[in-house]
Design a protein around this motif. Sequence first.
Motif, PDB file in Angstrom:
ATOM      1  N   ASP A   1       0.827  -1.212   0.000  1.00  0.00           N
ATOM      2  CA  ASP A   1       0.000   0.000   0.000  1.00  0.00           C
ATOM      3  C   ASP A   1       0.864   1.265   0.000  1.00  0.00           C
ATOM      4  O   ASP A   1       0.572   2.234  -0.716  1.00  0.00           O
ATOM      5  N   LYS A   2       1.921   1.250   0.797  1.00  0.00           N
ATOM      6  CA  LYS A   2       2.794   2.423   0.855  1.00  0.00           C
ATOM      7  C   LYS A   2       3.586   2.595  -0.430  1.00  0.00           C
ATOM      8  O   LYS A   2       3.806   3.725  -0.896  1.00  0.00           O
ATOM      9  N   LEU A   3       4.025   1.485  -1.016  1.00  0.00           N
ATOM     10  CA  LEU A   3       4.746   1.560  -2.284  1.00  0.00           C
ATOM     11  C   LEU A   3       3.868   2.179  -3.365  1.00  0.00           C
ATOM     12  O   LEU A   3       4.296   3.075  -4.104  1.00  0.00           O
ATOM     13  N   ILE A   4       2.634   1.726  -3.439  1.00  0.00           N
ATOM     14  CA  ILE A   4       1.705   2.252  -4.447  1.00  0.00           C
ATOM     15  C   ILE A   4       1.362   3.712  -4.151  1.00  0.00           C
ATOM     16  O   ILE A   4       1.324   4.547  -5.057  1.00  0.00           O
ATOM     17  N   ALA A   5       1.136   4.027  -2.875  1.00  0.00           N
ATOM     18  CA  ALA A   5       0.795   5.412  -2.498  1.00  0.00           C
ATOM     19  C   ALA A   5       1.937   6.365  -2.837  1.00  0.00           C
ATOM     20  O   ALA A   5       1.703   7.482  -3.333  1.00  0.00           O
ATOM     21  N   PHE A   6       3.162   5.938  -2.593  1.00  0.00           N
ATOM     22  CA  PHE A   6       4.320   6.777  -2.893  1.00  0.00           C
ATOM     23  C   PHE A   6       4.394   7.060  -4.394  1.00  0.00           C
ATOM     24  O   PHE A   6       4.525   8.210  -4.822  1.00  0.00           O
ATOM     25  N   CYS A   7       4.282   6.003  -5.191  1.00  0.00           N
ATOM     26  CA  CYS A   7       4.393   6.169  -6.644  1.00  0.00           C
ATOM     27  C   CYS A   7       3.243   7.018  -7.203  1.00  0.00           C
ATOM     28  O   CYS A   7       3.440   7.842  -8.109  1.00  0.00           O
ATOM     29  N   LYS A   8       2.050   6.835  -6.661  1.00  0.00           N
ATOM     30  CA  LYS A   8       0.912   7.642  -7.120  1.00  0.00           C
ATOM     31  C   LYS A   8       1.162   9.127  -6.838  1.00  0.00           C
ATOM     32  O   LYS A   8       0.824   9.985  -7.658  1.00  0.00           O
ATOM     33  N   THR A   9       1.751   9.423  -5.700  1.00  0.00           N
ATOM     34  CA  THR A   9       1.994  10.823  -5.349  1.00  0.00           C
ATOM     35  C   THR A   9       3.072  11.430  -6.240  1.00  0.00           C
ATOM     36  O   THR A   9       2.950  12.583  -6.681  1.00  0.00           O
ATOM     37  N   ILE A  10       4.134  10.666  -6.509  1.00  0.00           N
ATOM     38  CA  ILE A  10       5.177  11.167  -7.409  1.00  0.00           C
ATOM     39  C   ILE A  10       4.589  11.436  -8.798  1.00  0.00           C
ATOM     40  O   ILE A  10       4.893  12.448  -9.431  1.00  0.00           O
TER      41      ILE A  10
ATOM     42  N   LEU B   1       5.633  -4.519 -11.478  1.00  0.00           N
ATOM     43  CA  LEU B   1       6.208  -3.250 -11.050  1.00  0.00           C
ATOM     44  C   LEU B   1       5.108  -2.213 -10.904  1.00  0.00           C
ATOM     45  O   LEU B   1       4.101  -2.252 -11.611  1.00  0.00           O
ATOM     46  N   VAL B   2       5.325  -1.293  -9.972  1.00  0.00           N
ATOM     47  CA  VAL B   2       4.514  -0.081  -9.943  1.00  0.00           C
ATOM     48  C   VAL B   2       5.482   1.055 -10.221  1.00  0.00           C
ATOM     49  O   VAL B   2       6.574   1.113  -9.651  1.00  0.00           O
TER      50      VAL B   2
END
Length: 409
Positions: free
Chosen positions: A324-333, A357-358
């Motif tokens: 969840d954090k990995l996806i949230a980080f990439c979405k924000t970038i 990969l995300v």
Amino acid sequence: MISSKLLEAAETVLLPIFSEIDTKVKQNLKKVLKAYQNHRVGVHHFSSVSGYGHDDLGRETLDHVFAEIMGAESAAVRVQFVSGTHAIACALYGVLRPGDEMLAVAGSPYDTLEEVIGIRGTGQGSLADFGISYRQLELTPDGTIDWTALDTGIRTNTRLALIQRSCGYSWRQSLSIDEIEKIVYIIKQQNPNTVCFVDNCYGEFIETREPTAVGVDLMAGSLIKNPGGTIVTAGGYLAGKAELVEAAACRLTSPGIGREGGATFDQNRLLFQGLFLAPQMVGEAVKGSHLIAYVFEQLGYPVNPPPLVPRRDVIQAIQLGSPDKLIAFCKTIQRHSPIGSYLDPVPAPMPGYESELVMAGGTFIDGSTSEFSADGPLREPYTVFCQGGTHWTHIAIALEAAIEALGES
């Protein structure tokens, strides 16, 4: 907001390091400028020829300029390379023959090389299909080169030693130029005929010397990473000993053509200009990596490399600990990228990679990792790898939002 105060404090702490980076940028830029002057680069080098690409003066001059900058005998800078992996594959196929062994001296290679080597996938003309064996020296428990194993690691049929400069998707230190020089010395003491090859992706212009300036026989990399200066639209390069560059170029084109063919499709100006801009762009990316490391360690996340230490590539890894954090980080970038900010990154298969990969990549050049991007494989410990950045202030803006997003995820 906590995130803005944290970033302000980080910027104050990092100012002396930023100044040191600017000094290194100046040294590298002097080297680039000198090469352009020595080879009398002019506007006539921006023209291109069509068809076979024979006698392309701009392409030939750029090869000479690039070789001088890299401290190499020869170079081949080509838009025909699809990626860094393609350039590396051409180098491997150019050097290795049936019965030869390739030895990776820094643990597992980057994911996209696994199918080239033949340790994953269904063959499709891998090195293993051609009877080329593969072996790797594992890293020590603390993620460094096993110097003891390397001292006796070279065999009579070890034709090529693969030295991966960057950490890739592994949690280890990337290699310094001093370490690469030491690796080459140890290998050549055991077998002078072993070709020392460096995957130089993400490493160009980090230090003031390149691997080919310290004894490496051949290296390869991508032009949509460091040496393209964020404006080159596609391609890769080879640099090293003339006969090895030619052998690799013969795999890109064909025997008998080698470096002599390949139209540049009116890209010469961008290739020259991108290379000139590269030291500055790399410096900005390195500043951004320091900022990411400092801030996220303050927040309690494991980071690699750690804060305040010299950089060896433009990659900064953060162990986020959950999908969840990995996806949230990439979405924000992605939301704070100049291109495609309205898109939502989702995990998906990627050609050449083992795991889904995300990826956040709102870049002007598709897939460019010299512009600010972030991605990670959907596997434990759910590490995100941040790369590039045209200016560190853009990274700071994106990080402020990413910190808030992680606090909510």
